[in-house]
Design a protein around this motif. Structure first.
Motif, PDB file in Angstrom:
ATOM      1  N   ARG A   4       0.832  -1.188   0.000  1.00  0.00           N
ATOM      2  CA  ARG A   4       0.000   0.000   0.000  1.00  0.00           C
ATOM      3  C   ARG A   4       0.880   1.257   0.000  1.00  0.00           C
ATOM      4  O   ARG A   4       0.643   2.215  -0.717  1.00  0.00           O
ATOM      5  CB  ARG A   4      -0.905  -0.032   1.225  1.00  0.00           C
ATOM      6  CG  ARG A   4      -1.940   1.062   1.291  1.00  0.00           C
ATOM      7  CD  ARG A   4      -2.885   0.786   2.449  1.00  0.00           C
ATOM      8  NE  ARG A   4      -2.169   0.629   3.703  1.00  0.00           N
ATOM      9  CZ  ARG A   4      -1.721   1.640   4.440  1.00  0.00           C
ATOM     10  NH1 ARG A   4      -1.924   2.875   4.053  1.00  0.00           N
ATOM     11  NH2 ARG A   4      -1.083   1.409   5.565  1.00  0.00           N
ATOM     12  N   GLY A  84     -10.999  -0.813  10.294  1.00  0.00           N
ATOM     13  CA  GLY A  84     -11.181  -1.643   9.118  1.00  0.00           C
ATOM     14  C   GLY A  84      -9.842  -1.813   8.430  1.00  0.00           C
ATOM     15  O   GLY A  84      -8.840  -1.215   8.839  1.00  0.00           O
ATOM     16  N   THR A  85      -9.816  -2.585   7.381  1.00  0.00           N
ATOM     17  CA  THR A  85      -8.577  -2.805   6.627  1.00  0.00           C
ATOM     18  C   THR A  85      -8.057  -1.486   6.070  1.00  0.00           C
ATOM     19  O   THR A  85      -8.816  -0.748   5.432  1.00  0.00           O
ATOM     20  CB  THR A  85      -8.852  -3.765   5.455  1.00  0.00           C
ATOM     21  OG1 THR A  85      -9.362  -4.989   5.978  1.00  0.00           O
ATOM     22  CG2 THR A  85      -7.584  -4.042   4.666  1.00  0.00           C
ATOM     23  N   ILE A 141      -9.655   3.607   5.708  1.00  0.00           N
ATOM     24  CA  ILE A 141      -9.990   2.198   5.922  1.00  0.00           C
ATOM     25  C   ILE A 141     -11.108   1.798   4.965  1.00  0.00           C
ATOM     26  O   ILE A 141     -11.846   2.647   4.466  1.00  0.00           O
ATOM     27  CB  ILE A 141     -10.447   1.925   7.370  1.00  0.00           C
ATOM     28  CG1 ILE A 141     -11.705   2.747   7.710  1.00  0.00           C
ATOM     29  CG2 ILE A 141      -9.307   2.200   8.362  1.00  0.00           C
ATOM     30  CD1 ILE A 141     -12.466   2.251   8.913  1.00  0.00           C
ATOM     31  N   GLU A 193      -4.711  -6.196  -3.274  1.00  0.00           N
ATOM     32  CA  GLU A 193      -4.411  -6.517  -1.881  1.00  0.00           C
ATOM     33  C   GLU A 193      -2.908  -6.511  -1.677  1.00  0.00           C
ATOM     34  O   GLU A 193      -2.156  -6.950  -2.531  1.00  0.00           O
ATOM     35  CB  GLU A 193      -5.002  -7.883  -1.521  1.00  0.00           C
ATOM     36  CG  GLU A 193      -6.517  -7.843  -1.482  1.00  0.00           C
ATOM     37  CD  GLU A 193      -7.112  -9.151  -0.990  1.00  0.00           C
ATOM     38  OE1 GLU A 193      -6.367  -9.964  -0.415  1.00  0.00           O
ATOM     39  OE2 GLU A 193      -8.317  -9.339  -1.197  1.00  0.00           O
ATOM     40  N   ASP A 196       0.130  -4.777   3.701  1.00  0.00           N
ATOM     41  CA  ASP A 196      -0.233  -3.727   4.652  1.00  0.00           C
ATOM     42  C   ASP A 196      -1.593  -3.105   4.332  1.00  0.00           C
ATOM     43  O   ASP A 196      -1.888  -1.999   4.752  1.00  0.00           O
ATOM     44  CB  ASP A 196       0.859  -2.648   4.687  1.00  0.00           C
ATOM     45  CG  ASP A 196       1.146  -2.066   3.298  1.00  0.00           C
ATOM     46  OD1 ASP A 196       0.664  -2.636   2.293  1.00  0.00           O
ATOM     47  OD2 ASP A 196       1.846  -1.038   3.220  1.00  0.00           O
ATOM     48  N   GLY A 197      -2.421  -3.823   3.606  1.00  0.00           N
ATOM     49  CA  GLY A 197      -3.768  -3.313   3.314  1.00  0.00           C
ATOM     50  C   GLY A 197      -4.074  -3.432   1.840  1.00  0.00           C
ATOM     51  O   GLY A 197      -3.580  -4.326   1.158  1.00  0.00           O
TER      52      GLY A 197
END
Ligand SMILES: [Fe+2]
Length: 207
Positions: A4, A84-85, A141, A193, A196-197
């Protein structure tokens, strides 16, 4: 491997990447996820929904809105800002003829990981202005789900002196997309994906 963070640093490191479509073959992989430019239709408009709050702060990193609560900073009775992610979203504001637009307003607001909006304050709400290359980015997120809607971000985009675009962005692979009354595949993020997110590129084309 793209993370990310490296997505964002890579995005910001290639200011001369225009026109995007023409350069897609030799662009870094994370920079090819873009609607074709040259036949660019303006980004379609959608309803702002019932939870827009005017007057948001200048803010492109929303992660502290969540982490502050996780760290015990929530006021008594607060049900807001469930985590959240992590996700980074980034892109350009472009005119229909593919010119980047510096100084464009980009406003983002969305619910927390539990599907709740902050309707008293400005957690997970903020705006920024595109930089001198027409780029914008938010670190936030993945929003949760609430009854009646599929997963989505809310955004407003406006070039200097131009009309205000209000729209929403959607997530691929969501079971709720097919059932959502206003979902539009033209507004899908292309989420990658990462360890780290997640991250996604999206370019807005404004009138
Ligand atoms: Fe919403």
């Amino acid at each position: 491997m793209t993370t990310r963070r490296s997505f964002l640093s890579g995005f910001l490191a290639f200011p001369a990447l225009f026109p995007i479509a023409a350069r897609a073959e030799d662009a870094p992989p994370q920079l090819t996820l873009t609607p074709a430019c040259g036949d660019a239709e303006p980004t379609i408009a959608q309803t702002e929904g019932p939870y827009f709050t005017p007057g948001s702060p200048l803010k492109r990193d929303f992660r502290a809105d969540v982490e502050a609560v996780q760290g015990g900073g929530a006021s008594a009775g607060s049900t807001l800002a469930i985590a959240g992610t992590p996700i980074t979203i980034a892109g350009y504001v472009l005119t229909a003829d593919c010119q980047p637009v510096p100084g464009a307003l980009i406003e983002l607001w969305h619910c927390d990981g539990g599907g709740a909006y902050d309707n008293e304050g400005f957690r997970l709400r903020g705006h920024q202005f595109s930089d001198d290359q027409g780029r914008w980015w938010f670190e936030t997120i993945v929003p949760g789900l609430y009854t009646g809607r599929t997963r989505h971000f809310h955004v407003k985009v406006q070039r200097p002196g131009g009309p205000l675009l209000t729209t929403q962005l959607y997530f691929p692979g969501e079971p709720g997309n097919e059932r959502d009354r206003i979902f539009d595949a033209a507004l899908l993020l292309d989420i990658k994906e990462a360890p780290d997110g997640g991250y996604s590129r999206y370019d807005f084309v404004v009138r």
